[in-house]
Each structure stands twice: as C-alpha cells, then as structure tokens.
Design an enzyme around this catalytic site. Structure first.
Site, PDB file in Angstrom:
ATOM      1  CG  ASP A   1      62.007  25.297   0.222  1.00 54.84           C
ATOM      2  OD1 ASP A   1      61.443  25.843  -0.745  1.00 54.84           O
ATOM      3  OD2 ASP A   1      62.726  25.903   1.031  1.00 54.84           O
TER       4      ASP A   1
ATOM      5  CB  CYS B   1      95.559  39.911  26.845  1.00 54.80           C
ATOM      6  SG  CYS B   1      96.386  39.078  25.481  1.00 54.80           S
TER       7      CYS B   1
ATOM      8  CE  LYS C   1      55.626  30.091   3.205  1.00 56.99           C
ATOM      9  NZ  LYS C   1      56.154  29.858   1.958  1.00 56.99           N
TER      10      LYS C   1
ATOM     11  CB  CYS D   1      94.882  39.571  22.009  1.00 56.17           C
ATOM     12  SG  CYS D   1      93.586  38.808  23.001  1.00 56.17           S
TER      13      CYS D   1
ATOM     14  CE1 TYR E   1      51.855  20.104  -6.387  1.00 59.71           C
ATOM     15  CE2 TYR E   1      54.083  19.814  -5.532  1.00 59.71           C
ATOM     16  CZ  TYR E   1      53.176  20.506  -6.330  1.00 59.71           C
ATOM     17  OH  TYR E   1      53.580  21.593  -7.045  1.00 59.71           O
TER      18      TYR E   1
ATOM     19  CB  CYS F   1      95.670  35.886  21.432  1.00 58.59           C
ATOM     20  SG  CYS F   1      96.395  36.490  22.960  1.00 58.59           S
TER      21      CYS F   1
ATOM     22  CE  LYS G   1      54.013  26.063  -0.142  1.00 63.93           C
ATOM     23  NZ  LYS G   1      55.288  26.504  -0.663  1.00 63.93           N
TER      24      LYS G   1
ATOM     25  CB  CYS H   1      95.331  36.026  26.785  1.00 57.73           C
ATOM     26  SG  CYS H   1      93.748  36.444  26.040  1.00 57.73           S
TER      27      CYS H   1
ATOM     28  CD  GLU I   1      49.413  16.489  -0.124  1.00 58.81           C
ATOM     29  OE1 GLU I   1      50.164  17.109  -0.901  1.00 58.81           O
ATOM     30  OE2 GLU I   1      48.237  16.188  -0.386  1.00 58.81           O
TER      31      GLU I   1
HETATM   32  S1  IVH Z   1      49.505  21.683  -4.027  1.00 63.53           S
HETATM   33  C1  IVH Z   1      46.743  24.704  -6.634  1.00 63.53           C
HETATM   34  N1  IVH Z   1      51.071  20.322  -2.498  1.00 63.53           N
HETATM   35  O1  IVH Z   1      53.964  24.974  -3.205  1.00 63.53           O
HETATM   36  C2  IVH Z   1      48.039  24.588  -5.935  1.00 63.53           C
HETATM   37  N2  IVH Z   1      51.968  22.259  -3.523  1.00 63.53           N
HETATM   38  O2  IVH Z   1      52.384  27.718  -3.460  1.00 63.53           O
HETATM   39  C3  IVH Z   1      48.515  23.187  -5.878  1.00 63.53           C
HETATM   40  N3  IVH Z   1      54.321  22.642  -3.021  1.00 63.53           N
HETATM   41  O3  IVH Z   1      54.756  25.902  -6.294  1.00 63.53           O
HETATM   42  C4  IVH Z   1      49.749  23.037  -5.087  1.00 63.53           C
HETATM   43  N4  IVH Z   1      54.624  20.893  -1.749  1.00 63.53           N
HETATM   44  O4  IVH Z   1      55.367  23.512  -5.917  1.00 63.53           O
HETATM   45  C5  IVH Z   1      50.969  21.398  -3.284  1.00 63.53           C
HETATM   46  N5  IVH Z   1      52.329  18.950  -1.134  1.00 63.53           N
HETATM   47  C6  IVH Z   1      52.242  20.027  -1.914  1.00 63.53           C
HETATM   48  C7  IVH Z   1      53.322  20.895  -2.148  1.00 63.53           C
HETATM   49  C8  IVH Z   1      53.142  21.996  -2.961  1.00 63.53           C
HETATM   50  C9  IVH Z   1      55.197  21.959  -2.274  1.00 63.53           C
HETATM   51  C10 IVH Z   1      54.669  23.899  -3.746  1.00 63.53           C
HETATM   52  C11 IVH Z   1      54.239  23.868  -5.183  1.00 63.53           C
HETATM   53  C12 IVH Z   1      53.811  25.247  -5.520  1.00 63.53           C
HETATM   54  C13 IVH Z   1      53.727  25.918  -4.205  1.00 63.53           C
HETATM   55  C14 IVH Z   1      52.331  26.464  -4.019  1.00 63.53           C
END
Ligand code: IVH
Length: 779
Positions: A118, A412, A315, A409, A226, A439, A116, A445, A114
């Site tokens: 932000d 020049c 990451k 400038c 998630y 300028c 991650k 220039c 999945e």
């Molecule tokens: S699973 C036991 N799935 O990442 C941990 N976390 O470092 C369960 N996050 O603060 C987390 N997308 O908010 C999971 N698809 C995803 C995620 C996700 C973002 C964030 C989550 C948590 C951090 C974990």
C-alpha cells in the site's frame, strides 16, 4: 593510495553494504563502520571535486528544481488490476485463465504470489545501468517526473549491480513507508505541533511530492520492485518470478514474501498464510497480487480495458473505513477519569463490525476537531482497539454538533473537574491544566466503586477468586458494599441473596475473602489503586518502608528518596493517604484483622542513609546547591542550630556566598518552610533514615538482594507469575531480558533466544528442578 582509486573502492564498499542492508536484509557491516566509510568518501570528494559523479552514494540529494514536476507520457501505460474480494472471485479468475488458454482444468498453472503493497506506484528507467528517470503512475498514461526525489530513497540503486542488464530497462514497483518510520515521523511532527499523516500511504505520497529533495531524503521511504516495463537491448527470463530474482541481483529490493505456487490450491494457501502474517509485516499491505508466472501465457491472455487478464488483486478486509459519528459518550474509569467514546454507525472494518472507537481524551477531540454527525475515518488493524483517525470536514453539512465535556458525572452526577498538572519545584507547586477530566465522586460513584473493587480483588492484587464483574455489580447495586473494606464484613447470607449463589458457593466466596485478610504488603498497596502506583512502585514502598504505618504517614518529600519514586508519584501517594475517606477505609480494614506477611524493618539500604546535606538539598534553598548544602551541614551539624541562626551567624560560614545566604535567610523567615524541614527531619529520625541514627531497626538481609533473575520457557509445577513472586519475596528483581547483569536464568521447556543469550554471556542457567530445590533451601 591514489585518491581516485580509494574513492572508487569506498563507493563499491558502500554500495555493497547498501545492497546487503536494503535488498537482502542481511547487513554484514556495523552501522558505525558504514558511517566511517561514508565520511571518508565525502571528505575525499570534497578535496577532489573533479571526481564527483552523480552516481556516487554521496550524491543522492540534488538541488531543488526551479519549478514543479514535469508531466511525462509513459512509454508503456501503467495499468491497474481487477479486484477479487472473496475466494469465489479468485476461483472464477483462475477458471477464466484456463478457459482462455484452452487448458484443461486439471492442468496446473503456476502463479507468482506477492503482497500488494500500500504505497505509491513508480516507474524507474535505467539506461546503461544508470538511473535516468523516475515517474509517478499518474493516470496510468501520463505521470510526473520525480527523479530527484526518487534518487534520495535509500534502497533505490542509482546504478545497477553487475553488467548483464538490458541497455534500457524500466523497473516498476511501489515506494512505501514502513510503519516504524511512519510512527517516528508522526511523533516528531506532534512534538513540533505540526500536522501528522493519517497513514503510511499518505505519508509516502506526501514525502514523494516534496519540491525540495532534501525533505524527501529525510523521510524513511523504501522501494520494492514488482515488475518491469520497457526492455530494450537485452532479454529477461520467461518466468515473472525468475525476472524478479534477477532484479534482486541487480540491486533492487523485491518482496521477501513472494512465492511461486501451483494453481488455485496454492493461491488459497498463500492467502491464509499471508493474512495471518499481515499485522506483523512492518509495512501496510492491502491484499495479494496473483500473476500467471509464464510471460508467454501472459501475452496470450492479454488485456481487457485497463487491466491484464493474467493478474488479479485479492483484497484483504480494509483496515480503514468511512462512517458516521452518531454520538460521543463519556465513560468513567477506576480513578474517575472521564473518557470520551465514539458511538459509530456500525461499519465493517479490519474484519469485524465496529460500532465504538476510542477518542482518548478531550485533547484528542480538539485535535481531530470532531463533531457529532461528522463523517469520520475509522482505523482497525489486528487486535488493536478501533480508532478515529480523521474527520472528513469537507463533508460537513452544518448540522454537526460540537462535543462538550459533561459538567456532571454521567454515572453519579458528581461534579466533573479538569485535572491540574502539578510540577513540584523550589518548595512550591506549579499547576497547569491537564487533558483529563475527572468525576470527583470517587467511591460514591458506582462506576469508580465497581472498578476499584474489581482491581482490589484482581489476580495481581488481593487475588480473590469468584468476584467477577457480574457479582461486583450486584454487590454495589444492592449497596452491600460501599468500599473495598466492606468486602471483609460480607456474610454467607449476603452472598445467598445474590443471583447465581447457593449455600456452597456463598461459603466458598466468604472463605476466599476472609483468607485474603492475610496477604503481602506489596499486594495490598497495589490493590488500593492509588493513582500512579503500579505493582513495581507498590513493591518498592513495601520493601523500602516495611510497614503500612510508615507508608501511610510518609511525607511526600521522604518518599522521593525511595528508588524510582519521583515527585508526581510521591505526591499522589501522600495525597491518597491523607484523604479522610481513604483513611477510614484503611482503618476499617486493619480493624477487621488485615495482616501482612512481609511487614518488617526499614530496608537496610535506607537505614541511616540520609545525610543532613541531602535534607538541605531536598528543601530547595535558592542559591544553595550540593556544595553549599555540604558546607552548611558541616558548619551546623544539627538542624536545630541551623534554624536558630541569624544573618550575622550565616556570614561566618566559610565558602558560603552572599547569594546563598540571602536564599537561606528567605527560607528561615518562611514558617511553612521551617515547619516542613522540621517535620521531615523528625520523620527521617522516626523511620531510621536519619544521618545520626545508628542502625537500630532490625535488619535482615534477603538472600537474593541485588540480584536480577530472568524466567523463560514454561514451568510445570507453578506459573511464571508464582515463580516471580517467590523470587521477589527473596529479594530478587525479575526482569524480562537477559543481559550481562543477569545473575541467573531459569529456563523451562520452550526457552528460546533468552536461553541462548544467557549461554552466550556465560550467565548461570537453572532448570525447574534446580529452581525448586533452590527455593526450598532459601525460604
Ligand atoms: S502488478 C498491470 N504487483 O497495485 C498491473 N501491483 O492496481 C501491474 N501494487 O498501482 C501491477 N503491489 O502500484 C503489482 N506486487 C504488486 C503490487 C502492485 C502493489 C499496486 C500497483 C498498482 C496497483 C494495481
């Protein structure tokens, strides 16, 4: 219908629409229909308050709580994840999983992959299918109760769909702000001179921490689920992936990029695929979460410290980093604009090492309050130019140096002036300070000269091949060229002096330049690099006025009668053309034999088109608008007669107010006004735009005048640009999108949505062979 039944019906329809819209990304109801249902429900509920319940879609925004957010202990801690920064870390993770489970390396374990997200981690409780509480993650053990705010997030169901959910169910997920919404929010903040958010994550966090849920409700937030936490009074599938699919049926959004893959190989392939998609996703992600899919295996694996052994976060390269601003340098652009550039301590961000970032202009420097020596946050996403988004003022030591615009400038040594923003109105020019510094050296220039020449010879301008940056640098540095006009007097011997040139290459370049003495007026005007004049405006000038002489002499007031030319552009053109140095350059080019293929008459659309009344309107007489101007024009019929009129005469004009009379008298007493209107009338007459003029200028109607064409797909015998030029030469407008106003679509292989749209709208479609035959016939 019984209102109680209707209310329930409306709620069901609205909830169903929300589900299709926010969870499935597949709305079936037009927005306007949705709004109607919503309004009807709100009105019925207002008439029958006894039937309002807090799970109605109208009841998302509750009253402000009295105090801040209560701290609440999580029934099951919200843990964090271990990070993997490289493929090797992921390989090690999967090896450890196999070892702990005592499974041979060859056996395939399935992983749920999945994005991650932000955003902000959230826990939401549903009891008997109703949303009862939402908590932030906090420190993982204790969070804050933000139920009222979470209820306002449009895609958080207040009530779950169906009826097969556990009696108590904790959903975990991320609340985030999609990029488009974030940009809009910041745009609105800028308009109101309010503080902007640094990134979508901060915007989401700030929006969720509002004490007034109405503010949260106005922010474009979304939830993506998630995982689950507490489950009581029911069971969920053993597969994590299947669990999320079930959550989706209950009305929760899950990430559409989620995939179930086999082993390490599947995980690595998923990484490649998602990394490529990252910039186009519409929301920020900072990596991928890999989870062992089988929950029984998850249980065997268990936890270490605060993280599960069955999941890892791989990451992506960070898109924001902290670094030091070493210095600010100023670069000079083609039109002399001085732009500040940040020189940074090199830092790895967004997948590359960044040592320069744009700062746009001095307003941006003031807005950021940036100083040399500051610690700053640099953002780089995709192929976008890196940008300084924030200064860490809390890290200042006191040794930082404020940034000053250079008074001279850097290239020049000419003076640097702050641009004035000019507003033209009521016959006067009002100016205020702009954010750009320039300028004043212009072609003296070398920075401006080099760029002016590069623009002059560029592909969409005169299109002279063989004059790249390196050669232009040499020509300018050896003082062989002091203006674009000098290009035409360069000899083969001149080129032979330059590095990298032999007899043949010198002759080729010489010939290439000489050949371009013959070009089109539109290209030539664009090539001059007049501030505010792009290709489109250059084309308008060429086709409307038809000759360089008319363009050179046109009064700015007259230019504003041409299609899509406003005051700013008109004054910029006139200013450029009146400048002594520019006049010499143009004269020199004409003397050297510059000719234009497309010089001809005034555009038929302008011949005899400007009425006396319109001339009067253009002259902004206080108190005289459209009707007043028409009355005046009917009464006097010639400008001469008007200019000679006195107060007594003016009082005889029918339906002409005292206020208008006073305004006109004031103008008639103003010598400059009288001179300008006289000059304008004379020029309208000279050009053939005058109201009395009988179309005396030779007029040829172009075969595609007034038509709009669209090019799509690839062409074999010519580039799209060439095809565009040829169609424009026949009078067509070439547009990028198909609509009912399109006259013809030329579709080559690979044509996609534009072609289908054309077919849908019944627009004429042509293939390349058809186009060639057509061009041959018409030209
Ligand atoms: S699973 C036991 N799935 O990442 C941990 N976390 O470092 C369960 N996050 O603060 C987390 N997308 O908010 C999971 N698809 C995803 C995620 C996700 C973002 C964030 C989550 C948590 C951090 C974990």
């Amino acid at each position: 219908m019984n209102p109680e039944i209707r209310i329930q019906q409306l709620r069901d329809q609205i909830n169903e629409h929300n589900y299709r819209y926010y969870v499935l990304d597949d709305p079936t109801l037009p927005d306007i229909e949705y709004d109607r249902l919503f309004i009807e429900l709100r009105e019925l509920e207002a008439a029958h308050p006894e039937w309002v319940s807090d799970d109605s879609p109208t009841q998302r925004v509750g009253a402000k709580p009295d105090s801040g957010f209560a701290e609440v202990r999580h029934e099951m801690p919200m843990l964090s994840l271990d990070n993997a920064f490289a493929d090797q870390d992921l390989t090690d993770f999967i090896r450890r999983v196999h070892e702990r489970l005592k499974r041979p390396a060859a056996e395939v374990i399935q992983f749920s992959c999945e994005p991650k997200l932000d955003g902000i981690a959230i826990s939401i409780f549903y009891e008997q299918g109703r949303l009862t509480r939402a908590l932030t993650r906090g420190d993982g053990y204790t969070g804050e109760d933000i139920t009222l705010n979470v209820r306002t997030v449009r895609n958080v169901p207040v009530r779950l769909r169906g009826d097969d959910w556990p009696e108590r169910l904790e959903i975990r997920g991320e609340i985030y702000m999609p990029r488009a919404g974030f940009e809009k929010l910041n745009e609105r903040a800028r308009e109101k001179d309010e503080k902007t958010f640094v990134n979508p994550r901060n915007a989401a966090a700030g929006s969720l921490r509002q004490l007034d849920p109405a503010i949260t409700a106005s922010r474009p937030l979304e939830l993506c689920a998630y995982s689950t936490g507490i489950v009581e009074g029911g069971t969920l599938p053993d597969s994590h992936y299947e669990t999320l699919k079930l959550l989706q049926q209950w009305g929760l959004r899950i990430n559409p990029e989620m995939r179930l893959v086999d082993g390490l190989e599947g995980c690595l392939a998923y990484y490649e695929q998602l990394a490529n998609k990252r910039d186009g996703l519409g929301y920020d992600i900072d990596g991928i979460v890999y989870k062992v899919d089988d929950k029984r295996l998850q249980e065997t694996l268990g936890y270490v410290a605060r993280a599960p052994r069955w999941a890892i976060a791989r990451k992506f390269p960070a898109q924001e980093e902290i670094t030091r601003l070493n210095a600010v340098e100023f670069q000079v652009g083609r039109t002399g604009a001085i732009t500040p550039v940040a020189r940074l301590e090199p830092v790895f961000v967004g997948g590359v090492t960044v040592s320069n970032a744009t700062l746009h202009n001095m307003d941006e420097i003031a807005r950021l309050d940036i100083r040399e020596g500051d610690q700053v946050i640099v953002h780089r996403a995709g192929d976008v130019i890196p940008k300084v988004v924030r200064v860490l003022t809390e890290k200042r030591t006191g040794d930082e140096k404020p940034i000053q615009v250079p008074s001279h400038c850097p290239v020049c040594g000419s003076d640097v002036e702050r641009t004035q923003l000019q507003r033209h109105g009521k016959g006067k020019v009002h100016s205020s300070e702009g954010s750009i510094y320039r300028c004043v050296g212009r072609l003296v220039c070398s920075a401006q000269l080099k760029q002016a020449i590069l623009h002059f010879v560029s592909r969409r301008a005169l299109d002279i091949e063989g004059l790249g940056e390196k050669n232009v640098d040499q020509l300018v540095e050896r003082k062989l060229v002091r203006s674009p006009a000098d290009l035409f007097s360069l000899t083969v011997e001149d080129f032979l002096q330059l590095d990298g040139f032999a007899q043949l290459s010198s002759e080729n370049l010489y010939n290439a330049i000489q050949a371009r003495k013959q070009t089109t007026l539109a290209r030539f005007i664009f090539a001059l690099g007049i501030p505010e004049v792009g290709e489109e405006t250059a084309r308008t000038l060429a086709t409307s006025l038809g000759s360089l002489q008319r363009i050179r002499t046109a009064l700015p007031e007259l230019l504003t009668w041409l299609p899509d030319i406003g005051n700013e552009v008109a004054f910029s053109i006139a200013h450029f053309m009146q400048d002594e140095h520019n006049r010499q350059i143009l004269d020199s080019m004409i003397e050297q034999g510059m000719v234009f293929d497309d010089e001809g008459g005034l555009s038929p659309a302008l011949v005899g088109q400007i009425s006396f009344a319109q001339l009067l309107i253009k002259m902004s007489i206080p108190g005289v608008a459209q009707t007043g101007a028409e009355n005046l024009a009917n009464y006097f019929t010639t400008l001469e007669a008007l200019l000679e009129a006195d107060a007594a005469r003016l009082s005889q004009i029918p339906r002409f107010s005292a206020k208008a009379r006073a305004g006109l008298l004031e103008c008639l007493a103003d010598k400059e006004w009288c001179r300008l209107i006289g000059a304008l009338e004379q020029q309208l007459s000279d050009f053939g735009m005058h109201w009395e003029c009988q179309a005396e200028v030779a007029v040829t109607e172009q075969p595609l005048s007034g038509q709009t064409w669209v090019l799509t797909g690839t062409l074999e015998s010519m580039t799209r640009d060439e095809a565009k030029d040829r169609l424009v030469a026949l009078g067509a407008k070439v547009s990028g999108s198909v609509s009912k106003n399109t006259d013809c679509v030329v579709a080559g292989p690979g044509a996609g949505s534009k072609l289908s749209k054309a077919e849908q709208l019944g627009v004429r479609v042509m293939d390349e062979a058809g186009l060639l035959a057509f061009l041959q016939e018409k030209s």
